[in-house]
Scaffold this active site. Structure first.
Site, PDB file in Angstrom:
ATOM      1  N   ASN A   1     -14.043  -2.803  -3.237  1.00  0.00           N
ATOM      2  CA  ASN A   1     -13.695  -1.653  -2.407  1.00  0.00           C
ATOM      3  C   ASN A   1     -14.838  -0.640  -2.453  1.00  0.00           C
ATOM      4  O   ASN A   1     -15.499  -0.462  -3.476  1.00  0.00           O
ATOM      5  CB  ASN A   1     -12.343  -1.039  -2.786  1.00  0.00           C
ATOM      6  CG  ASN A   1     -12.211  -0.643  -4.249  1.00  0.00           C
ATOM      7  OD1 ASN A   1     -12.856  -1.220  -5.115  1.00  0.00           O
ATOM      8  ND2 ASN A   1     -11.364   0.338  -4.515  1.00  0.00           N
TER       9      ASN A   1
ATOM     10  N   GLU B   1     -15.277   3.227  -1.371  1.00  0.00           N
ATOM     11  CA  GLU B   1     -14.624   4.441  -0.886  1.00  0.00           C
ATOM     12  C   GLU B   1     -15.640   5.420  -0.312  1.00  0.00           C
ATOM     13  O   GLU B   1     -16.860   5.219  -0.421  1.00  0.00           O
ATOM     14  CB  GLU B   1     -13.823   5.088  -2.031  1.00  0.00           C
ATOM     15  CG  GLU B   1     -12.681   4.185  -2.477  1.00  0.00           C
ATOM     16  CD  GLU B   1     -11.775   4.835  -3.515  1.00  0.00           C
ATOM     17  OE1 GLU B   1     -12.163   5.860  -4.118  1.00  0.00           O
ATOM     18  OE2 GLU B   1     -10.670   4.295  -3.711  1.00  0.00           O
TER      19      GLU B   1
ATOM     20  N   CYS C   1     -11.648  -1.787   2.032  1.00  0.00           N
ATOM     21  CA  CYS C   1     -11.050  -2.556   0.936  1.00  0.00           C
ATOM     22  C   CYS C   1     -11.954  -3.716   0.514  1.00  0.00           C
ATOM     23  O   CYS C   1     -12.797  -4.185   1.283  1.00  0.00           O
ATOM     24  CB  CYS C   1      -9.712  -3.142   1.367  1.00  0.00           C
ATOM     25  SG  CYS C   1      -8.469  -1.944   1.855  1.00  0.00           S
TER      26      CYS C   1
ATOM     27  N   GLU D   1     -11.153  -6.846   0.111  1.00  0.00           N
ATOM     28  CA  GLU D   1     -10.915  -8.061   0.893  1.00  0.00           C
ATOM     29  C   GLU D   1     -11.703  -8.030   2.198  1.00  0.00           C
ATOM     30  O   GLU D   1     -12.326  -9.014   2.596  1.00  0.00           O
ATOM     31  CB  GLU D   1      -9.420  -8.212   1.212  1.00  0.00           C
ATOM     32  CG  GLU D   1      -8.529  -8.281  -0.006  1.00  0.00           C
ATOM     33  CD  GLU D   1      -7.985  -6.916  -0.431  1.00  0.00           C
ATOM     34  OE1 GLU D   1      -8.772  -5.937  -0.481  1.00  0.00           O
ATOM     35  OE2 GLU D   1      -6.780  -6.842  -0.723  1.00  0.00           O
TER      36      GLU D   1
ATOM     37  N   CYS E   1      -3.546  -5.026   1.359  1.00  0.00           N
ATOM     38  CA  CYS E   1      -2.862  -4.089   2.245  1.00  0.00           C
ATOM     39  C   CYS E   1      -2.621  -4.745   3.602  1.00  0.00           C
ATOM     40  O   CYS E   1      -3.138  -5.824   3.903  1.00  0.00           O
ATOM     41  CB  CYS E   1      -3.679  -2.797   2.395  1.00  0.00           C
ATOM     42  SG  CYS E   1      -5.088  -2.923   3.516  1.00  0.00           S
TER      43      CYS E   1
ATOM     44  N   CYS F   1      -5.777  -5.586   5.705  1.00  0.00           N
ATOM     45  CA  CYS F   1      -6.513  -6.750   5.206  1.00  0.00           C
ATOM     46  C   CYS F   1      -5.767  -8.045   5.505  1.00  0.00           C
ATOM     47  O   CYS F   1      -6.390  -9.069   5.800  1.00  0.00           O
ATOM     48  CB  CYS F   1      -6.771  -6.611   3.709  1.00  0.00           C
ATOM     49  SG  CYS F   1      -8.041  -5.374   3.342  1.00  0.00           S
TER      50      CYS F   1
HETATM   51 ZN    ZN Z   1      -6.920  -3.662   2.400  1.00  0.00          ZN
END
Ligand code: ZN
Length: 141
Positions: A46, A48, A57, A59, A95, A98
């Protein structure tokens, strides 16, 4: 199709990628390892951003890296996450965004998703279980 050796490699790769996670705001560190149909493993973490909406993210980082390298079919992904920097403490499920991005490049019933804390501590399922009745490229074909 995912034997123990390959699962271990994927888990190790996700744990390794997690070390690069850039998560100064959430403090939630995630690594992902994507198995491409040709056998290559592409990792992501990830990333940010101070403008939170620009965050990506782990993924999707892995998927976008892979696609940018010419790989577009994926058969499995391992994900390792948690709030402790040193150790993956959660089962970090992908999430919703993703899940949909993974859906674009796989057969949902065949795509294996592993959420892991270690080689011996993981849960394995398919993308179809995580994203039932999904919408994909064939709907537009
Ligand atoms: Zn995600």
């Amino acid at each position: 199709m995912l034997d123990n050796e390959l699962r271990n490699r994927l888990i190790d790769s996700a744990l390794e990628a997690r070390k690069n996670a850039y998560a100064p705001y959430s403090g939630y560190y995630v690594g992902a390892a994507l198995l491409c149909s040709g056998g290559d493993i592409v990792t992501g973490c990830n990333v940010e951003n101070a403008s939170y909406g620009a965050t990506n993210c782990a993924e999707r980082t892995a998927v976008f890296k892979a696609v940018s390298e010419g790989k577009q079919r994926f058969t499995a992904i391992a994900i390792a996450g948690g709030k402790e920097r040193e150790q993956a403490s959660d089962y970090a499920y992908p999430c919703g965004v993703c899940r949909q991005v993974l859906r674009e490049f796989c057969v949902p019933e065949d795509m294996i998703v592993i959420v892991c804390r270690s080689r011996d501590d993981y849960k394995q399922m398919t993308l179809a279980e995580l994203l039932p009745c999904s919408f994909g490229p064939e709907n537009l074909g």
